[in-house]
Design a protein around this motif. Structure first.
Motif, PDB file in Angstrom:
ATOM      1  N   GLN A 151      12.463 -84.023  30.434  1.00 46.83           N
ATOM      2  CA  GLN A 151      11.968 -84.307  31.785  1.00 46.83           C
ATOM      3  C   GLN A 151      11.035 -83.186  32.267  1.00 46.83           C
ATOM      4  N   THR A 185       7.622 -83.339  30.604  1.00 48.67           N
ATOM      5  CA  THR A 185       6.766 -84.385  31.162  1.00 48.67           C
ATOM      6  C   THR A 185       6.191 -83.931  32.501  1.00 48.67           C
ATOM      7  N   GLU A 186       7.050 -83.367  33.373  1.00 48.43           N
ATOM      8  CA  GLU A 186       6.603 -82.960  34.719  1.00 48.43           C
ATOM      9  C   GLU A 186       5.547 -81.869  34.647  1.00 48.43           C
ATOM     10  N   LYS A 207       2.131 -82.785  33.229  1.00 48.55           N
ATOM     11  CA  LYS A 207       1.315 -83.542  34.188  1.00 48.55           C
ATOM     12  C   LYS A 207       0.626 -82.585  35.167  1.00 48.55           C
TER      13      LYS A 207
END
Ligand SMILES: Nc1nc2c(c(=O)[nH]1)N(C=O)[C@@H](CNc1ccc(C(=O)N[C@@H](CCC(=O)O)C(=O)O)cc1)CN2
Ligand SMILES: Nc1ncnc2c1ncn2[C@@H]1O[C@H](COP(=O)(O)OP(=O)(O)OP(=O)(O)O)[C@@H](O)[C@H]1O
Length: 190
Positions: free
Chosen positions: A11, A14-15, A18
């Motif tokens: 997680q 991914t964060e 971005k």
């Protein structure tokens, strides 16, 4: 139920990827200037000659300026390539202005394999590593392939020092760590 460490790491990857991809060209350029200066200071202080870097992708802090300066100073620069048969491992090959680059399976440019250009890990002075996230303790979270984890295993007993390069936005309070994670010698933030 609490999320597993592995799910938390996925997680977080991914964060932060971005956020990193959304940095503006100006933010990228300013960060590169700062990190280049910090890296040159460290290289001078340690009188490093053989320096491993990486070619940036995915919003990673750019190493282009630093590599140009190192070439101009007569330092030897090396890049990682995915090991052709030892899965999950990296080799470090010399990188000069003449080096032919080809995209690997992740679309990251790497030098064409030529055994003459391989430098054994023991002969590197500094390995600058890419990273996705880091914390104050020097822990590093990468892209998830374990490539640098394997390379840096037990680095304290070796000659080289591993130094992360990162944007400020990649820092977190405390990374969920795994047993194989190796805290870095230092992280230079731009
Ligand atoms: N610039 C740079 N070079 C590097 C690394 C890095 O993090 N940055 N690596 C540091 O280890 C190695 C490559 N590791 C990578 C691991 C995963 C993905 C990646 O894009 N994974 C995709 C799924 C890709 C697929 O399997 O097709 C993803 O997570 O979205 C890229 C590079 C060696 N070279
Ligand atoms: N020293 C090691 N020896 C064997 N396997 C390892 C080692 N380090 C990591 N691995 C394996 O690699 C996989 C990915 O590790 P991890 O999620 O920590 O990668 P990462 O640090 O994010 O990626 P990278 O180092 O490529 O940037 C894990 O599933 C782990 O089992």
């Amino acid at each position: 139920m609490e999320k597993s460490i592995s799910a938390l790491r996925t997680q977080l990857r991914t964060e932060i990827r971005k956020i990193r991809q959304n940095l503006t060209a100006l933010e990228q350029a300013q960060a590169e200037q700062i990190v280049t200066q910090k890296a040159l200071d460290l290289i001078r202080k340690r009188n490093a000659q053989h320096i491993a870097l990486y070619l940036s992708f995915d919003g990673e802090i750019s190493t282009k300026l630093l590599i140009e300066k190192l070439w101009a100073m007569g330092k030897k620069v090396y890049l990682p390539i995915l090991h052709p048969f030892c899965k999950g491992h990296l080799l470090f090959l010399q990188y000069t202005k003449e080096t032919v680059l080809i995209p690997n399976k992740f679309a990251i440019s790497e030098p064409q394999l030529n055994v003459k250009n391989i430098l054994p890990l023991e002969q590197l002075d500094i390995i600058f590593t890419p990273l996705v996230a880091f914390d104050k303790q020097g822990n590093r979270l990468g892209m998830g392939g374990g490539f640098y984890d394997r390379t840096l295993q037990d680095w304290q007993s070796k000659h080289f020092i591993p130094v992360g390069l990162a944007h400020q936005c990649q820092q977190v309070d405390s990374l969920p760590t795994e047993s194989w994670d190796m805290p870095l010698f230092d992280i230079l933030v731009g």
